[in-house]
Design a protein around this motif. Structure first.
Motif, PDB file in Angstrom:
ATOM      1  N   GLY A  20       0.786  -1.230   0.000  1.00 42.38           N
ATOM      2  CA  GLY A  20       0.000   0.000   0.000  1.00 42.38           C
ATOM      3  C   GLY A  20       0.815   1.275   0.000  1.00 42.38           C
ATOM      4  O   GLY A  20       0.267   2.365   0.199  1.00 42.38           O
ATOM      5  N   ARG A  21       2.114   1.151  -0.228  1.00 45.34           N
ATOM      6  CA  ARG A  21       2.978   2.330  -0.269  1.00 45.34           C
ATOM      7  C   ARG A  21       3.731   2.380  -1.604  1.00 45.34           C
ATOM      8  O   ARG A  21       3.877   1.367  -2.279  1.00 45.34           O
ATOM      9  N   VAL A  22       4.204   3.567  -1.926  1.00 47.47           N
ATOM     10  CA  VAL A  22       4.950   3.790  -3.163  1.00 47.47           C
ATOM     11  C   VAL A  22       6.334   4.308  -2.790  1.00 47.47           C
ATOM     12  O   VAL A  22       6.464   5.222  -1.967  1.00 47.47           O
ATOM     13  N   LEU A  23       7.366   3.732  -3.402  1.00 49.09           N
ATOM     14  CA  LEU A  23       8.730   4.174  -3.155  1.00 49.09           C
ATOM     15  C   LEU A  23       9.113   5.236  -4.182  1.00 49.09           C
ATOM     16  O   LEU A  23       9.035   5.003  -5.390  1.00 49.09           O
ATOM     17  N   LEU A  24       9.513   6.397  -3.680  1.00 50.00           N
ATOM     18  CA  LEU A  24      10.025   7.468  -4.534  1.00 50.00           C
ATOM     19  C   LEU A  24      11.430   7.816  -4.078  1.00 50.00           C
ATOM     20  O   LEU A  24      11.811   7.541  -2.939  1.00 50.00           O
ATOM     21  N   GLY A  25      12.175   8.435  -4.966  1.00 51.40           N
ATOM     22  CA  GLY A  25      13.507   8.906  -4.631  1.00 51.40           C
ATOM     23  C   GLY A  25      13.590  10.406  -4.852  1.00 51.40           C
ATOM     24  O   GLY A  25      13.100  10.916  -5.858  1.00 51.40           O
ATOM     25  N   LEU A  26      14.182  11.100  -3.903  1.00 50.99           N
ATOM     26  CA  LEU A  26      14.411  12.534  -4.046  1.00 50.99           C
ATOM     27  C   LEU A  26      15.717  12.726  -4.802  1.00 50.99           C
ATOM     28  O   LEU A  26      16.778  12.273  -4.352  1.00 50.99           O
ATOM     29  N   LYS A  27      15.649  13.372  -5.945  1.00 48.49           N
ATOM     30  CA  LYS A  27      16.828  13.605  -6.778  1.00 48.49           C
ATOM     31  C   LYS A  27      17.752  14.584  -6.075  1.00 48.49           C
ATOM     32  O   LYS A  27      17.352  15.682  -5.717  1.00 48.49           O
ATOM     33  N   GLU A  81      19.173   0.600 -13.819  1.00 53.13           N
ATOM     34  CA  GLU A  81      18.959   1.890 -13.161  1.00 53.13           C
ATOM     35  C   GLU A  81      18.427   1.710 -11.738  1.00 53.13           C
ATOM     36  O   GLU A  81      18.862   2.402 -10.820  1.00 53.13           O
ATOM     37  N   LEU A  82      17.506   0.789 -11.544  1.00 49.42           N
ATOM     38  CA  LEU A  82      16.952   0.544 -10.212  1.00 49.42           C
ATOM     39  C   LEU A  82      18.054   0.095  -9.253  1.00 49.42           C
ATOM     40  O   LEU A  82      18.157   0.593  -8.129  1.00 49.42           O
ATOM     41  N   ARG A  83      18.893  -0.809  -9.708  1.00 45.44           N
ATOM     42  CA  ARG A  83      19.994  -1.302  -8.876  1.00 45.44           C
ATOM     43  C   ARG A  83      20.985  -0.181  -8.557  1.00 45.44           C
ATOM     44  O   ARG A  83      21.399  -0.012  -7.415  1.00 45.44           O
ATOM     45  N   GLU A  84      21.350   0.613  -9.578  1.00 45.73           N
ATOM     46  CA  GLU A  84      22.317   1.694  -9.376  1.00 45.73           C
ATOM     47  C   GLU A  84      21.784   2.784  -8.441  1.00 45.73           C
ATOM     48  O   GLU A  84      22.531   3.325  -7.628  1.00 45.73           O
ATOM     49  N   GLU A  85      20.511   3.124  -8.563  1.00 46.33           N
ATOM     50  CA  GLU A  85      19.956   4.252  -7.821  1.00 46.33           C
ATOM     51  C   GLU A  85      19.413   3.888  -6.441  1.00 46.33           C
ATOM     52  O   GLU A  85      19.231   4.768  -5.606  1.00 46.33           O
ATOM     53  N   SER A  86      19.117   2.596  -6.202  1.00 45.37           N
ATOM     54  CA  SER A  86      18.480   2.229  -4.930  1.00 45.37           C
ATOM     55  C   SER A  86      19.044   0.975  -4.288  1.00 45.37           C
ATOM     56  O   SER A  86      18.727   0.693  -3.142  1.00 45.37           O
ATOM     57  N   SER A  87      19.790   0.177  -5.008  1.00 43.81           N
ATOM     58  CA  SER A  87      20.322  -1.131  -4.646  1.00 43.81           C
ATOM     59  C   SER A  87      19.262  -2.233  -4.696  1.00 43.81           C
ATOM     60  O   SER A  87      19.561  -3.374  -4.385  1.00 43.81           O
ATOM     61  N   GLU A 135      20.077   4.937   0.255  1.00 42.76           N
ATOM     62  CA  GLU A 135      20.406   6.230  -0.329  1.00 42.76           C
ATOM     63  C   GLU A 135      21.691   6.108  -1.134  1.00 42.76           C
ATOM     64  O   GLU A 135      22.639   5.443  -0.718  1.00 42.76           O
ATOM     65  N   THR A 136      21.695   6.743  -2.296  1.00 40.38           N
ATOM     66  CA  THR A 136      22.882   6.786  -3.138  1.00 40.38           C
ATOM     67  C   THR A 136      23.265   8.250  -3.355  1.00 40.38           C
ATOM     68  O   THR A 136      22.579   9.154  -2.876  1.00 40.38           O
ATOM     69  N   GLU A 137      24.349   8.465  -4.087  1.00 42.07           N
ATOM     70  CA  GLU A 137      24.756   9.833  -4.384  1.00 42.07           C
ATOM     71  C   GLU A 137      23.688  10.584  -5.167  1.00 42.07           C
ATOM     72  O   GLU A 137      23.624  11.803  -5.117  1.00 42.07           O
ATOM     73  N   GLU A 138      22.835   9.847  -5.877  1.00 45.54           N
ATOM     74  CA  GLU A 138      21.854  10.478  -6.751  1.00 45.54           C
ATOM     75  C   GLU A 138      20.466  10.601  -6.140  1.00 45.54           C
ATOM     76  O   GLU A 138      19.761  11.582  -6.401  1.00 45.54           O
ATOM     77  N   MET A 139      20.052   9.623  -5.327  1.00 42.90           N
ATOM     78  CA  MET A 139      18.665   9.575  -4.858  1.00 42.90           C
ATOM     79  C   MET A 139      18.581   9.225  -3.371  1.00 42.90           C
ATOM     80  O   MET A 139      19.355   8.411  -2.874  1.00 42.90           O
ATOM     81  N   ARG A 140      17.599   9.848  -2.700  1.00 43.29           N
ATOM     82  CA  ARG A 140      17.285   9.509  -1.315  1.00 43.29           C
ATOM     83  C   ARG A 140      15.895   8.868  -1.296  1.00 43.29           C
ATOM     84  O   ARG A 140      14.904   9.507  -1.632  1.00 43.29           O
ATOM     85  N   PRO A 141      15.787   7.592  -0.901  1.00 39.56           N
ATOM     86  CA  PRO A 141      14.509   6.892  -0.963  1.00 39.56           C
ATOM     87  C   PRO A 141      13.570   7.255   0.190  1.00 39.56           C
ATOM     88  O   PRO A 141      14.018   7.577   1.295  1.00 39.56           O
ATOM     89  N   GLN A 142      12.277   7.190  -0.098  1.00 35.76           N
ATOM     90  CA  GLN A 142      11.262   7.349   0.940  1.00 35.76           C
ATOM     91  C   GLN A 142       9.983   6.679   0.471  1.00 35.76           C
ATOM     92  O   GLN A 142       9.581   6.808  -0.683  1.00 35.76           O
ATOM     93  N   TRP A 143       9.358   5.950   1.389  1.00 34.22           N
ATOM     94  CA  TRP A 143       8.068   5.328   1.123  1.00 34.22           C
ATOM     95  C   TRP A 143       6.962   6.341   1.421  1.00 34.22           C
ATOM     96  O   TRP A 143       7.021   7.050   2.420  1.00 34.22           O
ATOM     97  N   PHE A 144       5.935   6.376   0.562  1.00 36.55           N
ATOM     98  CA  PHE A 144       4.779   7.249   0.735  1.00 36.55           C
ATOM     99  C   PHE A 144       3.503   6.412   0.663  1.00 36.55           C
ATOM    100  O   PHE A 144       3.405   5.496  -0.155  1.00 36.55           O
ATOM    101  N   ALA A 145       2.524   6.761   1.507  1.00 38.04           N
ATOM    102  CA  ALA A 145       1.198   6.153   1.368  1.00 38.04           C
ATOM    103  C   ALA A 145       0.639   6.571   0.013  1.00 38.04           C
ATOM    104  O   ALA A 145       0.885   7.692  -0.452  1.00 38.04           O
ATOM    105  N   MET A 146      -0.107   5.673  -0.618  1.00 35.89           N
ATOM    106  CA  MET A 146      -0.622   5.972  -1.962  1.00 35.89           C
ATOM    107  C   MET A 146      -1.511   7.211  -1.981  1.00 35.89           C
ATOM    108  O   MET A 146      -1.581   7.890  -2.994  1.00 35.89           O
ATOM    109  N   ASP A 147      -2.151   7.507  -0.876  1.00 31.89           N
ATOM    110  CA  ASP A 147      -3.022   8.690  -0.844  1.00 31.89           C
ATOM    111  C   ASP A 147      -2.300   9.938  -0.340  1.00 31.89           C
ATOM    112  O   ASP A 147      -2.916  10.977  -0.129  1.00 31.89           O
TER     113      ASP A 147
END
Length: 155
Positions: A15-22, A51-57, A96-108
């Motif tokens: 029920g959550r979506v993973l986004l990355g802050l550029k 890309e997924l592996r490089e940016e988030s592992s 977190e990588t040099e390019e993106m910081r991950p965070q889970w968000f509720a879909m709403d």
């Protein structure tokens, strides 16, 4: 016309979506899915996995193509073609990588005001299990000035 092919993932889990802050480069400060340029000799699926592996592992275990979006902008030459993938199964934990910081968000509670301006058009449909095909014209990469979007059955 120059055509640049890109990938973008919609990662949904419990029920959550993973986004990355550029954090650097193009689109710094924007929350986005993971993805990037398709390199010569790569399929869109191979590029998405890389890309997924490089940016988030994360390692995608199950992904489905759910969208094809074309973008033009008054500040970029040519057209960007984005191949959207939905990922529901993966290995690892986002880091977190040099390019993106991950965070889970509720879909709403997605931060649409800090995302690309086209995301509110197509992302709710993809999260609802639909497949989409569309095109967007952007002004300054901040405003949608023209859009066309349709649900499709398959790719």
């Amino acid at each position: 016309m120059i055509e640049k092919h890109l990938t973008l993932s919609v990662i949904e889990h419990e029920g959550r979506v993973l986004l990355g802050l550029k954090k650097r480069g193009y689109a710094v400060g924007v929350w986005n899915g993971y993805g990037g340029k398709v390199e010569p000799g790569e399929t869109t699926e191979e590029a998405m996995i890389r890309e997924l592996r490089e940016e988030s592992s994360l390692v995608a275990e199950n992904m489905e193509k759910v969208g094809y979006l074309e973008f033009t902008s008054d500040i970029e030459e040519g057209k960007s073609v984005c191949h959207l993938f939905k990922i529901n199964e993966f290995q690892g934990k986002p880091r977190e990588t040099e390019e993106m910081r991950p965070q889970w968000f509720a879909m709403d509670s997605l931060p649409y005001d800090q995302m690309w301006p086209d995301d509110p058009y197509w992302l709710p449909l993809v999260l609802a299990g639909k497949k989409v095909r569309g095109s967007f014209v952007l002004r300054d990469n901040k405003t949608v000035v023209e859009s066309e979007l349709a649900e499709v059955d398959s790719f």
